[in-house]
Design an enzyme around this catalytic site. Sequence first.
Site, PDB file in Angstrom:
ATOM      1  N   HIS A  27      -8.390 -43.213 -27.406  1.00  0.00           N
ATOM      2  CA  HIS A  27      -7.365 -42.873 -28.341  1.00  0.00           C
ATOM      3  C   HIS A  27      -6.045 -42.481 -27.355  1.00  0.00           C
ATOM      4  CE1 HIS A  27      -6.389 -40.493 -32.328  1.00  0.00           C
ATOM      5  NE2 HIS A  27      -5.352 -41.197 -31.780  1.00  0.00           N
ATOM      6  N   HIS A  29      -1.484 -43.600 -27.397  1.00  0.00           N
ATOM      7  CA  HIS A  29      -0.441 -44.058 -28.313  1.00  0.00           C
ATOM      8  C   HIS A  29       0.780 -44.284 -27.330  1.00  0.00           C
ATOM      9  CE1 HIS A  29      -2.617 -43.700 -32.041  1.00  0.00           C
ATOM     10  NE2 HIS A  29      -2.830 -42.532 -31.858  1.00  0.00           N
ATOM     11  N   HIS A 201      -6.501 -44.554 -39.045  1.00  0.00           N
ATOM     12  CA  HIS A 201      -5.806 -43.871 -38.787  1.00  0.00           C
ATOM     13  C   HIS A 201      -4.538 -44.290 -39.695  1.00  0.00           C
ATOM     14  CE1 HIS A 201      -3.209 -41.578 -36.100  1.00  0.00           C
ATOM     15  NE2 HIS A 201      -3.923 -41.568 -34.992  1.00  0.00           N
ATOM     16  N   HIS A 246      -9.643 -37.607 -34.306  1.00  0.00           N
ATOM     17  CA  HIS A 246      -9.404 -36.072 -34.577  1.00  0.00           C
ATOM     18  C   HIS A 246     -10.837 -35.180 -34.763  1.00  0.00           C
ATOM     19  CE1 HIS A 246      -6.103 -38.645 -36.142  1.00  0.00           C
ATOM     20  NE2 HIS A 246      -5.638 -38.198 -35.023  1.00  0.00           N
ATOM     21  N   GLU A 307      -5.830 -38.688 -27.022  1.00  0.00           N
ATOM     22  CA  GLU A 307      -4.431 -38.832 -27.863  1.00  0.00           C
ATOM     23  C   GLU A 307      -3.305 -38.431 -26.977  1.00  0.00           C
ATOM     24  OE1 GLU A 307      -3.107 -38.157 -32.564  1.00  0.00           O
ATOM     25  OE2 GLU A 307      -4.555 -37.041 -31.627  1.00  0.00           O
TER      26      GLU A 307
END
Length: 365
Positions: A27, A29, A201, A246, A307
Amino acid sequence: MSIVLYKKGEEELQRPHEETIMLIDIHGHFTTLPESVSSFRNAQIDTFDKTGLAPDIALPEVSDKQITDALESNQIRVMKERGVDLTVFSPKASAMDHHRGNEQTNVVWTKLCNDLVHRACLLFPQHFVGACQLPQVSGQPPRDAVIEELRRCVTEQGCVAANLNPDPSGGYWLDPPLSDKAWWYPLFEELVALDVPAMIHVTGSCNPHFHTTATHYINADTTAFVQFLTSTIFQDFPTLKFVIPHGGGAVPFHWGRYRGLAQDMGLPDLSEKVLKNVFFDTCVYHQAGIDLMLKVLPSENILFGSEIFGAIKGVDPTTGHYFDDVRRYVDQSEHGTPAVRQQIFSSNAQRVYPRLKPFLACRAC
Protein backbone atom coordinates in the site's frame (compact mmCIF):
# COMPACT_ATOMS: atom_id res chain seq x y z
CA MET A 1 16.65 -15.10 13.81
CA SER A 2 19.13 -12.24 13.60
CA ILE A 3 19.09 -8.64 14.73
CA VAL A 4 19.31 -6.17 11.84
CA LEU A 5 20.02 -2.47 12.28
CA TYR A 6 17.91 0.13 10.49
CA LYS A 7 18.74 3.82 10.35
CA LYS A 8 16.13 6.44 11.17
CA GLY A 9 17.74 9.84 11.14
CA GLU A 10 20.59 9.65 13.64
CA GLU A 11 18.95 6.82 15.56
CA GLU A 12 19.81 3.16 15.06
CA LEU A 13 16.86 0.83 15.49
CA GLN A 14 17.31 -2.78 16.49
CA ARG A 15 14.54 -4.92 15.11
CA PRO A 16 14.19 -8.69 15.01
CA HIS A 17 14.17 -9.72 11.39
CA GLU A 18 14.57 -12.99 9.55
CA GLU A 19 17.25 -12.34 6.93
CA THR A 20 15.39 -14.36 4.31
CA ILE A 21 12.22 -12.26 4.53
CA MET A 22 11.60 -9.83 1.70
CA LEU A 23 9.47 -7.01 3.06
CA ILE A 24 6.71 -6.13 0.57
CA ASP A 25 4.58 -3.06 1.26
CA ILE A 26 1.34 -3.50 -0.68
CA HIS A 27 0.00 0.00 0.00
CA GLY A 28 1.97 2.95 -1.36
CA HIS A 29 0.90 6.06 -3.27
CA PHE A 30 2.69 8.58 -5.48
CA THR A 31 1.73 11.47 -3.22
CA THR A 32 4.81 13.58 -3.99
CA LEU A 33 4.10 14.43 -7.63
CA PRO A 34 5.42 17.70 -9.09
CA GLU A 35 3.11 20.67 -8.63
CA SER A 36 2.54 20.90 -12.38
CA VAL A 37 0.46 17.72 -12.22
CA SER A 38 -1.92 19.09 -9.60
CA SER A 39 -2.11 22.39 -11.50
CA PHE A 40 -3.15 20.50 -14.62
CA ARG A 41 -5.94 18.72 -12.76
CA ASN A 42 -7.17 21.94 -11.19
CA ALA A 43 -7.28 23.63 -14.60
CA GLN A 44 -9.02 20.61 -16.12
CA ILE A 45 -11.76 20.55 -13.48
CA ASP A 46 -12.12 24.35 -13.42
CA THR A 47 -12.81 24.36 -17.16
CA PHE A 48 -15.21 21.43 -16.85
CA ASP A 49 -17.12 23.12 -14.01
CA LYS A 50 -17.56 26.25 -16.12
CA THR A 51 -18.42 24.62 -19.44
CA GLY A 52 -19.58 21.07 -18.72
CA LEU A 53 -17.09 19.90 -21.31
CA ALA A 54 -13.80 18.05 -21.07
CA PRO A 55 -11.14 20.68 -21.81
CA ASP A 56 -8.44 20.26 -24.43
CA ILE A 57 -5.47 21.11 -22.23
CA ALA A 58 -1.91 20.01 -22.87
CA LEU A 59 -0.66 17.40 -20.44
CA PRO A 60 2.01 18.63 -18.03
CA GLU A 61 5.61 17.91 -18.87
CA VAL A 62 7.26 15.89 -16.12
CA SER A 63 10.91 14.95 -16.47
CA ASP A 64 12.58 11.80 -15.22
CA LYS A 65 14.63 14.01 -12.92
CA GLN A 66 11.49 15.44 -11.33
CA ILE A 67 10.19 11.94 -10.66
CA THR A 68 13.56 10.80 -9.35
CA ASP A 69 13.92 13.80 -7.05
CA ALA A 70 10.37 13.38 -5.75
CA LEU A 71 10.90 9.73 -4.85
CA GLU A 72 14.51 9.50 -3.74
CA SER A 73 14.08 12.16 -1.07
CA ASN A 74 10.73 10.84 0.10
CA GLN A 75 9.32 7.34 -0.42
CA ILE A 76 12.61 5.64 -1.30
CA ARG A 77 14.43 7.30 1.59
CA VAL A 78 11.81 6.09 4.07
CA MET A 79 11.68 2.61 2.54
CA LYS A 80 15.42 2.26 3.09
CA GLU A 81 15.20 3.58 6.65
CA ARG A 82 12.48 1.08 7.54
CA GLY A 83 13.80 -1.91 5.66
CA VAL A 84 11.04 -2.08 3.01
CA ASP A 85 12.23 -3.89 -0.10
CA LEU A 86 9.36 -3.42 -2.55
CA THR A 87 6.23 -1.27 -2.62
CA VAL A 88 3.08 -1.85 -4.65
CA PHE A 89 2.77 1.72 -5.87
CA SER A 90 -0.38 3.46 -7.10
CA PRO A 91 -1.54 7.02 -7.80
CA LYS A 92 -2.52 9.32 -4.95
CA ALA A 93 -5.85 7.94 -3.74
CA SER A 94 -7.38 11.16 -2.44
CA ALA A 95 -6.68 12.73 -5.85
CA MET A 96 -8.45 10.09 -7.96
CA ASP A 97 -11.39 12.50 -7.81
CA HIS A 98 -14.01 10.23 -9.37
CA HIS A 99 -16.76 12.59 -8.20
CA ARG A 100 -15.37 15.48 -10.23
CA GLY A 101 -15.64 15.85 -13.99
CA ASN A 102 -17.11 13.29 -16.34
CA GLU A 103 -15.81 10.07 -17.88
CA GLN A 104 -13.80 11.92 -20.52
CA THR A 105 -11.98 14.10 -17.99
CA ASN A 106 -11.44 11.16 -15.65
CA VAL A 107 -9.98 9.00 -18.41
CA VAL A 108 -7.41 11.68 -19.24
CA TRP A 109 -6.57 12.23 -15.57
CA THR A 110 -6.39 8.52 -14.79
CA LYS A 111 -4.10 7.74 -17.71
CA LEU A 112 -1.80 10.59 -16.71
CA CYS A 113 -1.59 9.33 -13.12
CA ASN A 114 -1.10 5.71 -14.13
CA ASP A 115 1.58 6.64 -16.67
CA LEU A 116 3.50 8.60 -14.03
CA VAL A 117 3.40 5.61 -11.67
CA HIS A 118 4.58 3.39 -14.52
CA ARG A 119 7.50 5.73 -15.17
CA ALA A 120 8.39 5.61 -11.48
CA CYS A 121 8.39 1.80 -11.65
CA LEU A 122 10.64 1.84 -14.74
CA LEU A 123 13.06 4.26 -13.08
CA PHE A 124 13.14 2.28 -9.81
CA PRO A 125 12.19 -1.33 -10.60
CA GLN A 126 14.03 -2.49 -7.48
CA HIS A 127 11.68 -0.42 -5.31
CA PHE A 128 8.28 -0.20 -7.02
CA VAL A 129 5.75 -2.28 -8.90
CA GLY A 130 2.56 -0.65 -10.16
CA ALA A 131 -1.10 -0.70 -9.19
CA CYS A 132 -3.53 1.38 -11.21
CA GLN A 133 -6.43 3.68 -10.55
CA LEU A 134 -9.56 3.35 -12.69
CA PRO A 135 -11.52 6.12 -14.47
CA GLN A 136 -14.74 5.55 -12.58
CA VAL A 137 -17.60 8.04 -12.68
CA SER A 138 -20.54 8.30 -10.31
CA GLY A 139 -23.83 7.31 -11.91
CA GLN A 140 -22.15 5.25 -14.61
CA PRO A 141 -21.33 1.54 -14.33
CA PRO A 142 -17.62 0.69 -14.63
CA ARG A 143 -17.69 -0.57 -18.18
CA ASP A 144 -15.68 0.01 -21.36
CA ALA A 145 -13.37 2.86 -20.34
CA VAL A 146 -12.69 1.36 -16.90
CA ILE A 147 -12.06 -2.15 -18.22
CA GLU A 148 -9.93 -0.84 -21.08
CA GLU A 149 -7.68 1.09 -18.68
CA LEU A 150 -7.41 -1.91 -16.37
CA ARG A 151 -6.32 -4.10 -19.27
CA ARG A 152 -3.83 -1.49 -20.50
CA CYS A 153 -2.20 -1.09 -17.13
CA VAL A 154 -1.97 -4.82 -16.39
CA THR A 155 -0.97 -6.12 -19.83
CA GLU A 156 1.14 -3.21 -21.08
CA GLN A 157 2.51 -1.60 -17.92
CA GLY A 158 2.84 -4.63 -15.67
CA CYS A 159 0.46 -3.52 -12.92
CA VAL A 160 -0.18 -6.21 -10.34
CA ALA A 161 -3.37 -4.75 -8.85
CA ALA A 162 -6.00 -2.04 -9.18
CA ASN A 163 -7.65 0.38 -6.79
CA LEU A 164 -11.43 0.04 -6.88
CA ASN A 165 -13.68 2.79 -5.54
CA PRO A 166 -17.00 1.43 -4.18
CA ASP A 167 -18.35 5.01 -3.90
CA PRO A 168 -17.28 7.26 -6.79
CA SER A 169 -19.86 9.84 -5.67
CA GLY A 170 -17.46 11.10 -3.01
CA GLY A 171 -19.24 10.13 0.18
CA TYR A 172 -22.89 10.13 -0.91
CA TRP A 173 -23.05 6.44 -1.95
CA LEU A 174 -25.24 7.07 -4.98
CA ASP A 175 -24.23 3.98 -6.96
CA PRO A 176 -25.40 0.40 -6.34
CA PRO A 177 -23.56 -1.75 -3.77
CA LEU A 178 -20.77 -4.08 -4.84
CA SER A 179 -23.26 -6.95 -4.83
CA ASP A 180 -25.19 -5.49 -7.78
CA LYS A 181 -24.56 -7.94 -10.59
CA ALA A 182 -25.61 -5.71 -13.48
CA TRP A 183 -23.43 -2.85 -12.24
CA TRP A 184 -20.22 -4.47 -10.97
CA TYR A 185 -19.95 -8.02 -12.29
CA PRO A 186 -18.43 -7.21 -15.73
CA LEU A 187 -15.52 -5.52 -13.94
CA PHE A 188 -15.18 -8.43 -11.52
CA GLU A 189 -15.03 -10.80 -14.49
CA GLU A 190 -12.11 -8.82 -15.89
CA LEU A 191 -10.26 -8.80 -12.57
CA VAL A 192 -10.59 -12.58 -12.45
CA ALA A 193 -9.49 -12.97 -16.07
CA LEU A 194 -6.40 -10.84 -15.46
CA ASP A 195 -5.73 -12.51 -12.10
CA VAL A 196 -5.25 -9.25 -10.20
CA PRO A 197 -6.66 -8.29 -6.80
CA ALA A 198 -8.49 -5.03 -6.24
CA MET A 199 -7.82 -2.81 -3.27
CA ILE A 200 -10.97 -1.16 -1.97
CA HIS A 201 -10.01 2.51 -1.96
CA VAL A 202 -12.28 5.52 -2.08
CA THR A 203 -11.05 8.97 -3.03
CA GLY A 204 -11.82 12.42 -1.63
CA SER A 205 -15.09 13.17 0.16
CA CYS A 206 -17.37 15.98 -0.93
CA ASN A 207 -19.88 15.15 1.82
CA PRO A 208 -19.27 17.65 4.66
CA HIS A 209 -20.15 14.97 7.22
CA PHE A 210 -17.21 12.79 6.21
CA HIS A 211 -13.58 13.84 6.52
CA THR A 212 -11.74 12.14 3.66
CA THR A 213 -9.09 10.13 5.50
CA ALA A 214 -10.50 10.07 9.03
CA THR A 215 -14.05 9.03 8.20
CA HIS A 216 -14.77 8.36 4.52
CA TYR A 217 -11.91 5.87 4.11
CA ILE A 218 -12.88 3.92 7.22
CA ASN A 219 -16.58 4.00 6.27
CA ALA A 220 -15.78 2.53 2.87
CA ASP A 221 -13.54 -0.21 4.23
CA THR A 222 -16.21 -1.33 6.68
CA THR A 223 -19.06 -0.99 4.17
CA ALA A 224 -17.28 -3.08 1.55
CA PHE A 225 -16.62 -5.87 4.03
CA VAL A 226 -20.30 -6.04 5.01
CA GLN A 227 -21.32 -6.08 1.34
CA PHE A 228 -18.98 -9.01 0.79
CA LEU A 229 -20.39 -10.76 3.85
CA THR A 230 -24.04 -10.35 2.85
CA SER A 231 -23.70 -11.09 -0.88
CA THR A 232 -22.97 -14.02 -3.18
CA ILE A 233 -19.98 -12.33 -4.84
CA PHE A 234 -17.53 -15.07 -3.87
CA GLN A 235 -19.91 -17.85 -4.77
CA ASP A 236 -20.09 -16.28 -8.22
CA PHE A 237 -16.35 -15.48 -8.38
CA PRO A 238 -14.47 -18.02 -6.22
CA THR A 239 -11.03 -16.68 -7.21
CA LEU A 240 -11.79 -12.96 -6.98
CA LYS A 241 -9.60 -11.24 -4.37
CA PHE A 242 -10.03 -7.93 -2.55
CA VAL A 243 -7.69 -6.13 -0.19
CA ILE A 244 -9.36 -3.89 2.38
CA PRO A 245 -6.89 -1.22 3.53
CA HIS A 246 -6.48 0.75 6.76
CA GLY A 247 -6.71 -2.38 8.86
CA GLY A 248 -10.17 -3.17 7.52
CA GLY A 249 -11.79 -0.06 8.99
CA ALA A 250 -13.97 -1.11 11.93
CA VAL A 251 -13.91 -4.79 11.00
CA PRO A 252 -11.32 -6.25 13.44
CA PHE A 253 -12.74 -4.31 16.38
CA HIS A 254 -16.24 -5.65 15.64
CA TRP A 255 -15.26 -9.16 14.58
CA GLY A 256 -17.74 -10.72 17.00
CA ARG A 257 -20.52 -8.56 15.59
CA TYR A 258 -19.87 -9.82 12.06
CA ARG A 259 -19.53 -13.43 13.15
CA GLY A 260 -22.81 -13.09 15.03
CA LEU A 261 -24.58 -11.42 12.11
CA ALA A 262 -23.44 -14.17 9.78
CA GLN A 263 -24.72 -16.77 12.22
CA ASP A 264 -28.08 -14.99 12.69
CA MET A 265 -28.49 -14.70 8.92
CA GLY A 266 -27.80 -18.38 8.41
CA LEU A 267 -24.57 -17.68 6.55
CA PRO A 268 -21.40 -19.77 6.70
CA ASP A 269 -18.66 -18.88 9.14
CA LEU A 270 -16.52 -15.92 8.09
CA SER A 271 -13.61 -18.25 7.35
CA GLU A 272 -15.72 -19.82 4.62
CA LYS A 273 -17.83 -16.83 3.60
CA VAL A 274 -15.19 -14.14 3.04
CA LEU A 275 -11.70 -14.97 4.29
CA LYS A 276 -10.71 -17.02 1.25
CA ASN A 277 -11.13 -13.87 -0.83
CA VAL A 278 -10.71 -10.84 1.44
CA PHE A 279 -7.46 -9.58 2.94
CA PHE A 280 -6.48 -6.66 5.17
CA ASP A 281 -3.45 -4.41 5.29
CA THR A 282 -1.64 -3.06 8.35
CA CYS A 283 -2.17 0.69 7.82
CA VAL A 284 -3.09 1.12 11.47
CA TYR A 285 -0.94 3.68 13.16
CA HIS A 286 -0.59 2.51 16.75
CA GLN A 287 0.63 -0.56 18.58
CA ALA A 288 -2.69 -1.55 20.13
CA GLY A 289 -4.38 -1.50 16.72
CA ILE A 290 -1.81 -3.84 15.18
CA ASP A 291 -1.93 -6.08 18.25
CA LEU A 292 -5.70 -6.34 17.83
CA MET A 293 -5.42 -7.17 14.13
CA LEU A 294 -2.85 -9.89 14.75
CA LYS A 295 -4.89 -11.32 17.62
CA VAL A 296 -8.30 -11.31 15.89
CA LEU A 297 -7.64 -11.89 12.19
CA PRO A 298 -6.01 -14.99 10.73
CA SER A 299 -2.39 -14.18 9.93
CA GLU A 300 -2.82 -15.51 6.40
CA ASN A 301 -5.27 -12.67 5.75
CA ILE A 302 -2.98 -9.82 6.81
CA LEU A 303 -0.66 -8.01 4.39
CA PHE A 304 1.98 -5.45 5.31
CA GLY A 305 1.04 -1.93 4.23
CA SER A 306 2.22 1.44 5.51
CA GLU A 307 0.77 3.94 3.01
CA ILE A 308 3.86 6.16 2.96
CA PHE A 309 3.28 8.94 2.41
CA GLY A 310 -0.42 8.90 3.16
CA ALA A 311 -2.87 10.16 5.72
CA ILE A 312 -0.47 10.57 8.65
CA LYS A 313 3.00 12.06 8.32
CA GLY A 314 3.96 13.22 11.81
CA VAL A 315 5.70 11.83 14.86
CA ASP A 316 3.72 10.35 17.75
CA PRO A 317 4.73 12.45 20.79
CA THR A 318 4.05 9.54 23.14
CA THR A 319 6.60 7.27 21.42
CA GLY A 320 8.90 9.64 19.54
CA HIS A 321 8.44 7.59 16.36
CA TYR A 322 6.51 8.24 13.20
CA PHE A 323 2.88 7.13 13.32
CA ASP A 324 3.22 5.40 9.94
CA ASP A 325 6.30 3.36 10.87
CA VAL A 326 4.06 0.32 10.78
CA ARG A 327 6.83 -2.24 10.66
CA ARG A 328 7.82 -1.25 14.19
CA TYR A 329 4.37 -2.28 15.48
CA VAL A 330 4.44 -5.66 13.74
CA ASP A 331 7.97 -6.36 14.94
CA GLN A 332 7.09 -5.46 18.52
CA SER A 333 3.72 -7.20 18.72
CA GLU A 334 3.56 -10.19 21.06
CA HIS A 335 1.48 -11.89 18.36
CA GLY A 336 4.12 -11.29 15.67
CA THR A 337 5.98 -14.59 15.83
CA PRO A 338 8.64 -15.29 13.18
CA ALA A 339 6.17 -17.39 11.21
CA VAL A 340 3.51 -14.66 11.37
CA ARG A 341 5.99 -11.98 10.28
CA GLN A 342 7.00 -14.15 7.35
CA GLN A 343 3.39 -14.29 6.24
CA ILE A 344 2.59 -10.61 6.80
CA PHE A 345 5.83 -9.20 5.39
CA SER A 346 6.18 -11.40 2.32
CA SER A 347 4.46 -14.70 1.62
CA ASN A 348 0.87 -13.45 1.84
CA ALA A 349 1.56 -10.70 -0.71
CA GLN A 350 3.11 -13.20 -3.10
CA ARG A 351 0.01 -15.38 -2.82
CA VAL A 352 -2.58 -12.59 -3.12
CA TYR A 353 -0.71 -10.74 -5.90
CA PRO A 354 0.28 -13.55 -8.30
CA ARG A 355 1.60 -11.10 -10.90
CA LEU A 356 4.35 -10.13 -8.45
CA LYS A 357 6.20 -13.36 -9.21
CA PRO A 358 8.13 -12.23 -12.32
CA PHE A 359 9.20 -9.03 -10.56
CA LEU A 360 10.49 -10.98 -7.59
CA ALA A 361 12.29 -13.43 -9.87
CA CYS A 362 13.95 -10.53 -11.66
CA ARG A 363 15.10 -9.05 -8.34
CA ALA A 364 16.52 -12.40 -7.33
CA CYS A 365 18.68 -12.62 -10.45
